[in-house]
Design a protein around this motif. Structure first.
Motif, PDB file in Angstrom:
ATOM      1  N   ASP A   1      96.465  30.784  72.933  1.00 64.64           N
ATOM      2  CA  ASP A   1      97.204  29.769  72.329  1.00 64.64           C
ATOM      3  C   ASP A   1      98.168  30.687  71.190  1.00 64.64           C
ATOM      4  OD1 ASP A   1      98.799  27.916  70.887  1.00 64.64           O
ATOM      5  OD2 ASP A   1      97.048  26.766  70.288  1.00 64.64           O
ATOM      6  N   ILE A   2      99.200  30.981  71.289  1.00 64.92           N
ATOM      7  CA  ILE A   2     100.110  32.045  70.201  1.00 64.92           C
ATOM      8  C   ILE A   2     100.220  31.280  69.102  1.00 64.92           C
ATOM      9  CG2 ILE A   2     100.961  33.456  71.965  1.00 64.92           C
ATOM     10  CD1 ILE A   2     103.603  31.855  71.798  1.00 64.92           C
ATOM     11  N   PHE A   3     100.240  29.995  69.086  1.00 66.04           N
ATOM     12  CA  PHE A   3     100.346  29.115  67.718  1.00 66.04           C
ATOM     13  C   PHE A   3      99.236  29.147  66.913  1.00 66.04           C
ATOM     14  CE2 PHE A   3     103.837  27.891  70.588  1.00 66.04           C
ATOM     15  CZ  PHE A   3     104.774  27.679  69.668  1.00 66.04           C
ATOM     16  N   ASP A   4      98.173  29.620  67.504  1.00 67.72           N
ATOM     17  CA  ASP A   4      96.908  29.715  67.090  1.00 67.72           C
ATOM     18  C   ASP A   4      96.633  30.993  66.464  1.00 67.72           C
ATOM     19  OD1 ASP A   4      94.242  30.004  65.902  1.00 67.72           O
ATOM     20  OD2 ASP A   4      93.345  28.534  67.377  1.00 67.72           O
ATOM     21  N   THR A   5      97.258  31.655  65.390  1.00 67.46           N
ATOM     22  CA  THR A   5      97.465  32.891  65.048  1.00 67.46           C
ATOM     23  C   THR A   5      96.119  33.511  64.971  1.00 67.46           C
ATOM     24  OG1 THR A   5      99.433  32.459  63.893  1.00 67.46           O
ATOM     25  CG2 THR A   5      98.373  34.556  63.418  1.00 67.46           C
ATOM     26  N   ALA A   6      95.246  33.187  64.165  1.00 70.06           N
ATOM     27  CA  ALA A   6      93.897  34.003  64.141  1.00 70.06           C
ATOM     28  C   ALA A   6      93.233  34.035  65.280  1.00 70.06           C
ATOM     29  CB  ALA A   6      93.141  33.219  63.163  1.00 70.06           C
ATOM     30  N   SER A   7      93.036  32.980  66.051  1.00 67.25           N
ATOM     31  CA  SER A   7      92.323  33.222  67.344  1.00 67.25           C
ATOM     32  C   SER A   7      92.871  33.971  68.174  1.00 67.25           C
ATOM     33  CB  SER A   7      91.967  31.921  67.948  1.00 67.25           C
ATOM     34  OG  SER A   7      91.397  31.929  69.544  1.00 67.25           O
TER      35      SER A   7
ATOM     36  N   ALA B   1      95.326  36.572  67.891  1.00 65.75           N
ATOM     37  CA  ALA B   1      95.041  37.830  67.445  1.00 65.75           C
ATOM     38  C   ALA B   1      93.885  38.528  67.770  1.00 65.75           C
ATOM     39  CB  ALA B   1      95.476  37.863  65.796  1.00 65.75           C
ATOM     40  N   ALA B   2      93.002  37.804  67.690  1.00 67.75           N
ATOM     41  CA  ALA B   2      91.453  38.283  67.606  1.00 67.75           C
ATOM     42  C   ALA B   2      91.459  38.569  69.105  1.00 67.75           C
ATOM     43  CB  ALA B   2      90.365  37.322  67.630  1.00 67.75           C
ATOM     44  N   THR B   3      91.784  37.773  70.233  1.00 65.86           N
ATOM     45  CA  THR B   3      91.913  38.079  71.763  1.00 65.86           C
ATOM     46  C   THR B   3      92.866  39.201  71.847  1.00 65.86           C
ATOM     47  OG1 THR B   3      91.628  35.613  71.977  1.00 65.86           O
ATOM     48  CG2 THR B   3      92.354  37.087  73.652  1.00 65.86           C
ATOM     49  N   VAL B   4      93.698  39.303  71.368  1.00 68.93           N
ATOM     50  CA  VAL B   4      94.777  40.468  71.707  1.00 68.93           C
ATOM     51  C   VAL B   4      94.112  41.834  71.048  1.00 68.93           C
ATOM     52  CG1 VAL B   4      97.128  41.616  70.829  1.00 68.93           C
ATOM     53  CG2 VAL B   4      96.911  39.190  71.295  1.00 68.93           C
ATOM     54  N   THR B   5      93.352  41.803  69.933  1.00 69.80           N
ATOM     55  CA  THR B   5      92.601  42.955  69.453  1.00 69.80           C
ATOM     56  C   THR B   5      91.562  43.530  70.273  1.00 69.80           C
ATOM     57  OG1 THR B   5      93.131  42.157  67.211  1.00 69.80           O
ATOM     58  CG2 THR B   5      91.524  44.038  67.664  1.00 69.80           C
ATOM     59  N   GLN B   6      90.988  42.441  70.965  1.00 66.13           N
ATOM     60  CA  GLN B   6      89.785  42.994  72.027  1.00 66.13           C
ATOM     61  C   GLN B   6      90.334  43.200  73.304  1.00 66.13           C
ATOM     62  OE1 GLN B   6      87.471  39.109  72.339  1.00 66.13           O
ATOM     63  NE2 GLN B   6      86.910  39.086  70.297  1.00 66.13           N
ATOM     64  N   TRP B   7      91.631  42.619  73.830  1.00 62.34           N
ATOM     65  CA  TRP B   7      92.385  43.055  74.982  1.00 62.34           C
ATOM     66  C   TRP B   7      92.658  44.376  74.843  1.00 62.34           C
ATOM     67  CZ3 TRP B   7      93.200  41.728  79.761  1.00 62.34           C
ATOM     68  CH2 TRP B   7      94.390  42.258  80.541  1.00 62.34           C
ATOM     69  N   ALA B   8      93.389  44.655  73.815  1.00 67.15           N
ATOM     70  CA  ALA B   8      93.758  46.080  73.476  1.00 67.15           C
ATOM     71  C   ALA B   8      92.959  47.134  73.495  1.00 67.15           C
ATOM     72  CB  ALA B   8      94.624  46.188  72.201  1.00 67.15           C
ATOM     73  N   GLN B   9      91.647  46.801  72.757  1.00 64.83           N
ATOM     74  CA  GLN B   9      90.777  47.941  72.412  1.00 64.83           C
ATOM     75  C   GLN B   9      89.626  48.047  73.788  1.00 64.83           C
ATOM     76  OE1 GLN B   9      88.648  46.394  68.957  1.00 64.83           O
ATOM     77  NE2 GLN B   9      89.868  47.805  67.566  1.00 64.83           N
ATOM     78  N   GLY B  10      89.748  47.040  74.632  1.00 66.64           N
ATOM     79  CA  GLY B  10      88.952  47.003  75.837  1.00 66.64           C
ATOM     80  C   GLY B  10      89.564  47.251  77.223  1.00 66.64           C
TER      81      GLY B  10
ATOM     82  N   ALA C   1     105.959  32.949  66.858  1.00 65.39           N
ATOM     83  CA  ALA C   1     104.624  32.841  66.834  1.00 65.39           C
ATOM     84  C   ALA C   1     103.971  34.044  67.335  1.00 65.39           C
ATOM     85  CB  ALA C   1     104.342  31.650  67.659  1.00 65.39           C
ATOM     86  N   TRP C   2     104.493  34.636  68.678  1.00 64.01           N
ATOM     87  CA  TRP C   2     104.006  35.929  69.083  1.00 64.01           C
ATOM     88  C   TRP C   2     104.077  36.929  68.173  1.00 64.01           C
ATOM     89  CZ3 TRP C   2     100.679  37.920  71.874  1.00 64.01           C
ATOM     90  CH2 TRP C   2     100.730  39.178  72.577  1.00 64.01           C
ATOM     91  N   GLU C   3     105.157  36.808  67.748  1.00 63.65           N
ATOM     92  CA  GLU C   3     105.494  38.287  66.654  1.00 63.65           C
ATOM     93  C   GLU C   3     104.375  38.027  65.584  1.00 63.65           C
ATOM     94  OE1 GLU C   3     109.470  38.402  65.109  1.00 63.65           O
ATOM     95  OE2 GLU C   3     110.346  39.058  66.980  1.00 63.65           O
ATOM     96  N   LYS C   4     104.078  36.805  65.006  1.00 60.48           N
ATOM     97  CA  LYS C   4     103.097  36.813  63.919  1.00 60.48           C
ATOM     98  C   LYS C   4     101.613  37.119  64.533  1.00 60.48           C
ATOM     99  CE  LYS C   4     101.438  33.235  60.685  1.00 60.48           C
ATOM    100  NZ  LYS C   4     101.735  31.872  60.120  1.00 60.48           N
ATOM    101  N   VAL C   5     101.220  36.676  65.850  1.00 61.99           N
ATOM    102  CA  VAL C   5      99.975  37.294  66.313  1.00 61.99           C
ATOM    103  C   VAL C   5     100.072  38.598  66.425  1.00 61.99           C
ATOM    104  CG1 VAL C   5      98.559  37.201  68.154  1.00 61.99           C
ATOM    105  CG2 VAL C   5      99.848  35.176  67.589  1.00 61.99           C
ATOM    106  N   LEU C   6     100.894  39.299  66.755  1.00 61.12           N
ATOM    107  CA  LEU C   6     101.110  40.858  66.779  1.00 61.12           C
ATOM    108  C   LEU C   6     100.924  41.617  65.225  1.00 61.12           C
ATOM    109  CD1 LEU C   6     103.489  41.963  69.620  1.00 61.12           C
ATOM    110  CD2 LEU C   6     101.237  41.380  69.816  1.00 61.12           C
ATOM    111  N   GLY C   7     101.402  40.875  64.420  1.00 59.70           N
ATOM    112  CA  GLY C   7     101.410  41.394  63.015  1.00 59.70           C
ATOM    113  C   GLY C   7     100.109  41.464  62.692  1.00 59.70           C
ATOM    114  N   THR C   8      99.262  40.452  62.710  1.00 60.40           N
ATOM    115  CA  THR C   8      98.046  40.178  62.624  1.00 60.40           C
ATOM    116  C   THR C   8      96.998  41.213  63.207  1.00 60.40           C
ATOM    117  OG1 THR C   8      98.466  37.837  61.964  1.00 60.40           O
ATOM    118  CG2 THR C   8      95.979  38.592  62.235  1.00 60.40           C
TER     119      THR C   8
END
Length: 273
Positions: free
Chosen positions: A134-140, A142-151, A46-53
């Protein structure tokens, strides 16, 4: 002498009643607590899928390294720092982390990791404090990871120029005997990078420190500093820079099979260290 006798301890039922809880409620609370502590199946995938997105949103300057719950995002090109965005591997905690490690000695992945609940003066974004995803909620997720990475992550990754770090560590080195911190050891590499003096005295100080404390005097960390000294003793700055550059690439590749394309040419662009 008092005739008062100690009161018998309260029964479990009496204690629960005083708390406004009965045995059935306590049993359900225990089940919920056990469920929260039990790792869910498929977390790594699930985490790999989040990172892929997330990496698709972040663009070509980000790549995925590692696998499963140890998978992380790596911003490229890699210069003198190894910067990563990952996740706390503790079961079901699922909080984002930031790795930020200088490539001036052997790399130990996750040796220095900043978590959301550890305050840091360089991380000003309070939105992410103690945020659980929630790493099983891929879209949500991934959006948080993106914001965390860019911020917050980029606030830390966009570090000061090597010249400012070198000046800061010169001050640390002068008072090294009065502090438990050994961050001054990185001054050796910064002196070479910024051409501000010989690294030998700093290297010798670090070797003295390690040899007096190391469980293994011939361990990889001691060997690194001994090799650094041998190269630097020749007084050839260009050769020493190339040795540091080769070490930078080799120490990363010891853990991650990355191509040349992810590494910046730090010998051509020293100011971005």
């Amino acid at each position: 002498m008092s005739d008062d006798k100690p009161k018998p301890p309260k029964s479990v039922t009496e204690v629960l009643e005083s708390l406004g809880t009965d045995r059935d409620q306590l049993r359900e609370m225990a089940k919920d607590a056990i469920a929260d502590l039990t790792p869910k199946k498929g977390r790594g995938a699930a985490w790999e899928k989040v990172l892929g997105t997330a990496v698709k949103k972040l663009g070509p300057n980000w790549t995925i390294i590692g696998s499963g719950l140890r998978a992380e995002l790596l911003p490229t090109p890699v210069r003198w720092w190894f910067d990563t965005v990952g996740i706390d591997p503790i079961p079901n905690r699922e909080q984002l982390t930031i790795g930020h490690v200088r490539l001036f000695e052997p790399l130990i992945p996750r040796a220095i990791t900043l978590r959301q609940d550890i305050p840091d003066s360089r991380l000003q974004d309070q939105e992410f404090r103690r945020l659980q995803i929630d790493i099983f909620d891929t879209a949500s997720a991934a959006a948080t990871v993106t914001q965390w990475a860019q911020g917050p992550a980029m606030q830390l990754f966009d570090t000061k120029p090597a010249e400012l770090f070198s000046a800061f560590l010169e001050e640390k080195y002068l008072v090294r005997d009065q502090s438990r911190s050994t961050s001054w050891r990185f001054l050796a590499a910064y002196r070479v990078i910024t051409d501000t003096g010989s690294p030998l005295e700093v290297i010798d100080s670090q070797l003295d420190y390690l040899r007096s404390r190391a469980a293994d005097p011939a361990g990889p960390l001691v060997m690194f500093w001994e090799q650094f000294r041998e190269v630097a003793a020749a007084g050839d700055r260009e050769r020493t820079l190339r040795w540091l550059d080769e070490h930078r690439r080799a120490t990363v590749r010891e853990h991650y099979p990355l191509p040349d394309s992810v590494f910046a040419d730090v010998l051509e662009d020293l100011g971005d260290g």
